[in-house]
Design a protein around this motif. Structure first.
Motif, mmCIF file in Angstrom:
data_model
loop_
_atom_site.group_PDB
_atom_site.id
_atom_site.type_symbol
_atom_site.label_atom_id
_atom_site.label_comp_id
_atom_site.label_asym_id
_atom_site.label_seq_id
_atom_site.Cartn_x
_atom_site.Cartn_y
_atom_site.Cartn_z
ATOM 1 N N ALA A 53 0.831 -1.207 0.000
ATOM 2 C CA ALA A 53 0.000 0.000 0.000
ATOM 3 C C ALA A 53 0.864 1.255 0.000
ATOM 4 N N LEU A 54 2.122 1.118 0.417
ATOM 5 C CA LEU A 54 3.035 2.258 0.478
ATOM 6 C C LEU A 54 3.811 2.456 -0.823
ATOM 7 N N ARG A 55 3.550 1.620 -1.805
ATOM 8 C CA ARG A 55 4.269 1.683 -3.083
ATOM 9 C C ARG A 55 3.563 2.647 -4.033
ATOM 10 N N ASP A 56 4.334 3.398 -4.781
ATOM 11 C CA ASP A 56 3.772 4.423 -5.669
ATOM 12 C C ASP A 56 4.067 4.073 -7.123
ATOM 13 N N PHE A 57 3.004 3.780 -7.884
ATOM 14 C CA PHE A 57 3.132 3.472 -9.307
ATOM 15 C C PHE A 57 2.677 4.633 -10.192
ATOM 16 N N SER A 58 2.548 5.805 -9.624
ATOM 17 C CA SER A 58 1.993 6.920 -10.400
ATOM 18 C C SER A 58 2.892 7.349 -11.552
ATOM 19 N N TYR A 59 4.145 6.893 -11.549
ATOM 20 C CA TYR A 59 5.092 7.274 -12.600
ATOM 21 C C TYR A 59 5.042 6.335 -13.802
ATOM 22 N N ILE A 60 4.290 5.237 -13.717
ATOM 23 C CA ILE A 60 4.397 4.176 -14.721
ATOM 24 C C ILE A 60 3.750 4.536 -16.055
ATOM 25 N N ALA A 61 2.484 4.914 -16.027
ATOM 26 C CA ALA A 61 1.740 5.101 -17.279
ATOM 27 C C ALA A 61 1.395 6.570 -17.484
ATOM 28 N N PRO A 62 1.292 7.007 -18.729
ATOM 29 C CA PRO A 62 0.953 8.414 -18.988
ATOM 30 C C PRO A 62 -0.527 8.721 -18.809
ATOM 31 N N ASP A 63 -1.376 7.678 -18.854
ATOM 32 C CA ASP A 63 -2.823 7.893 -18.802
ATOM 33 C C ASP A 63 -3.425 7.288 -17.538
ATOM 34 N N ILE A 64 -4.599 7.784 -17.170
ATOM 35 C CA ILE A 64 -5.284 7.332 -15.965
ATOM 36 C C ILE A 64 -6.791 7.424 -16.203
ATOM 37 N N PRO A 65 -7.588 6.533 -15.623
ATOM 38 C CA PRO A 65 -9.041 6.612 -15.835
ATOM 39 C C PRO A 65 -9.665 7.794 -15.100
ATOM 40 N N VAL A 66 -10.670 8.363 -15.720
ATOM 41 C CA VAL A 66 -11.431 9.471 -15.144
ATOM 42 C C VAL A 66 -12.910 9.112 -15.203
ATOM 43 N N LEU A 67 -13.625 9.428 -14.131
ATOM 44 C CA LEU A 67 -15.040 9.079 -14.022
ATOM 45 C C LEU A 67 -15.927 10.137 -14.668
ATOM 46 N N ASP A 68 -16.863 9.693 -15.492
ATOM 47 C CA ASP A 68 -17.963 10.532 -15.968
ATOM 48 C C ASP A 68 -19.169 10.167 -15.101
ATOM 49 N N HIS A 69 -19.287 10.836 -13.957
ATOM 50 C CA HIS A 69 -20.150 10.352 -12.877
ATOM 51 C C HIS A 69 -21.619 10.260 -13.261
ATOM 52 N N GLU A 70 -22.066 11.094 -14.164
ATOM 53 C CA GLU A 70 -23.485 11.074 -14.523
ATOM 54 C C GLU A 70 -23.881 9.793 -15.252
ATOM 55 N N ASN A 71 -22.897 9.092 -15.805
ATOM 56 C CA ASN A 71 -23.181 7.846 -16.521
ATOM 57 C C ASN A 71 -23.040 6.608 -15.639
#
Length: 525
Positions: A53-71
């Motif tokens: 849980a203390l590991r950080d993978f935020s540097y790995i990929a250029p893209d990340i999912p984003v929520l379209d909450h209304e759908n």
């Protein structure tokens, strides 16, 4: 020995808090080699629980999912299928949601907080109709665990509630703020978690917290999803403190114990390739001596650990009658050691040691069917399932946990690099494997009757009484060739016009033969 004494002995063996702060801290800072002395926990092969849980993978990929909450409809598919515990959900009572929203002063942050939630029919309308306080359903992405595989976007499908964006479009701080809100929110109240809707199990903090992400598995790894789902189903019913794992060496042990990162919060141990079933038998016997009969023990292994070198030990365990569950992570190849052929590989499949060429068209042996072999052992619960069929998967796991004896669950797992498919295709390929008879779903429960026809259920497969299912888009039969056409491991079997060669047609005939045999055993032929 008293429980208190046992706990003290464990503390003396490994100080988990010190491990997380000092050892993991140095590894995260990149100073372990210079600052850490010879490490006793390494010598003892010990890693504290949940350190990944203390590991950080935020540097790995250029893209990340984003929520379209209304759908978002609250189907939980994205949460269920994520291999990295990187996308989680909570249901927040309406009053609590409004209080939290009102307490945020910054307009942009307030808008972001609201953008994680939607009023869904499942958690708002249905609850309100029954006279309860409706709940706001929220989806959150942990940027430190997401590897950018986009599996969540794929399984969301036509709902179109998720899409991929470049991380620099909003900035990682935006995602970190969202994840902070998730951590600060209360756990989902029990009244919103329906035991009849099995995917709701991932709303339980105890269930979803058994595998915290941060493992070094490949992007979109099918195995990791299977492990998460098995643990969630077991913890939801029996509690996290009543689970233990014995894992055969393989991918699952490598990505789950890359020192000092451990994604499990339940106790587990690693054995050699061939020894997981034998080791699990010993653990079970000792647990029974200690009065721990209620604890659920799972042996984990892949193609080598269960189909091949460990098969003899598995067979012995099944004959023992001991209450041990076995999860076979079936990738049809030796994924961990470089992609060599196993007895679970399909006929014609190209892999290391079964190269495709003029002399040999890939593997020339038929696939070993571990589920059918396990069924022939007396009084063994057996299931063959996929993570892409969550209700079937969860029922299989719950059935195995309830069964008072040996149980085997064979799970189809997509291995992206060895199968030659995209990082986001794990669930898609598993569904296609079922639809084309490459990997039929089944459950064999000895408690269901005296005959095999009574014990075996093929429910969940399409067109149960037919040879092949029909593709609704074309009206043509869906065969193994259609499955093979989508995977790189079979690409050399097609000519430039897309026609399959004879060895692939032979494999198709073998898969049909296997399906007909299952139909016959289940009383459908």
């Amino acid at each position: 020995m008293t429980t208190t004494q046992q706990q003290q002995d464990l503390f003396d063996l490994l100080d988990a808090e010190d491990f997380r702060e000092r050892i993991v801290g140095c590894y995260n800072a990149g100073t372990a080699e210079e600052e850490l002395p010879a490490d006793l926990s390494v010598a003892r092969s010990l890693i504290a629980p949940g350190t990944a849980a203390l590991r950080d993978f935020s540097y790995i990929a250029p893209d990340i999912p984003v929520l379209d909450h209304e759908n978002c409809v609250g189907c939980m598919e994205c949460v269920t299928e994520c291999p990295d515990t990187a996308i989680l959900a909570k249901v927040v009572p309406a009053g609590e949601y409004e209080r939290r929203l009102a307490a945020i002063d910054d307009p942009a942050e307030k808008e972001q907080f609201a953008g994680h939630f939607n009023r869904t029919r499942k958690y708002w309308d249905a609850v309100e109709k029954k006279g309860g306080e409706p709940g706001m359903f929220g989806i959150f992405i942990d940027p430190t665990k997401c590897k950018g595989c986009a599996e969540c976007v794929e399984v969301c499908g036509d709902h179109q509630a998720l899409h991929m964006e470049p991380k620099d479009q909003r900035g990682l701080d935006w995602f970190r703020t969202g994840w902070r809100h998730f951590r600060e929110l209360p756990d989902t109240p029990d009244e919103y978690i329906s035991e009849r809707v099995l995917t709701d199990m991932m709303l339980s903090a105890e269930a979803v917290g058994t595998y915290v992400g941060g493992a070094g598995s490949c992007m979109g790894c099918g195995e990791a999803t299977a492990l998460r789902m098995m643990l969630a189903a077991t913890a939801f019913v029996h509690g996290k403190d009543n689970i233990g794992l014995v894992a055969a060496t393989g991918c699952n042990t490598v990505y789950a114990s890359t020192y000092p990162y451990n994604p499990y919060t339940v106790p587990w141990m690693n054995s050699l390739f061939e020894n997981a079933a034998t080791t699990a038998a010993g653990v079970r016997l000792r647990w029974n001596q200690m009065g721990w009969n209620q604890k659920k023990l799972w042996a984990l292994g892949g193609d080598g650990g269960m189909f091949d070198i460990g098969f003899q030990a598995l067979s012995r365990l099944l004959a023992s009658g001991l209450d041990v569950n076995v999860l076979i992570l079936d990738t049809q190849v030796y994924s961990n050691t470089g992609g060599q052929t196993s007895t679970a590989s399909f006929f014609g499949q190209e892999a290391k040691l079964s190269a495709f060429g003029k002399a040999r068209p890939g593997k020339v042996e038929k696939r070993k069917e571990a589920a059918q072999i396990a069924m022939m052992h007396p009084d063994v619960y057996v299931a063959q399932t996929t993570c892409a069929h969550p209700n079937h998967f969860y029922r299989a796991v719950m059935g195995a946990n309830e069964y008072p004896g040996p149980a085997v669950i064979v799970v189809y797992n997509t291995c992206q690099p060895e199968h030659g498919v995209g990082d986001n295709m794990s669930s898609h390929q598993a569904k296609l494997a079922v639809e084309t008879r490459a990997f039929p779903l089944l459950i064999h429960d000895p408690r269901a009757g005296e005959s095999l026809a009574e014990r075996i259920s093929l429910k969940g497969n399409p067109a149960l009484k037919e040879d092949w299912a029909t593709d609704p888009r074309t009206g043509q039969p869906l065969t193994f060739v259609d499955f093979a056409r989508t995977e790189g491991r079979f690409r050399k079997h097609f000519d430039q016009d897309g026609n399959p060669d004879q060895s692939l047609l032979d494999c198709m005939a073998q898969r049909l033969q296997n399906w007909r045999q299952l139909q016959e055993l289940a009383g459908l032929r």
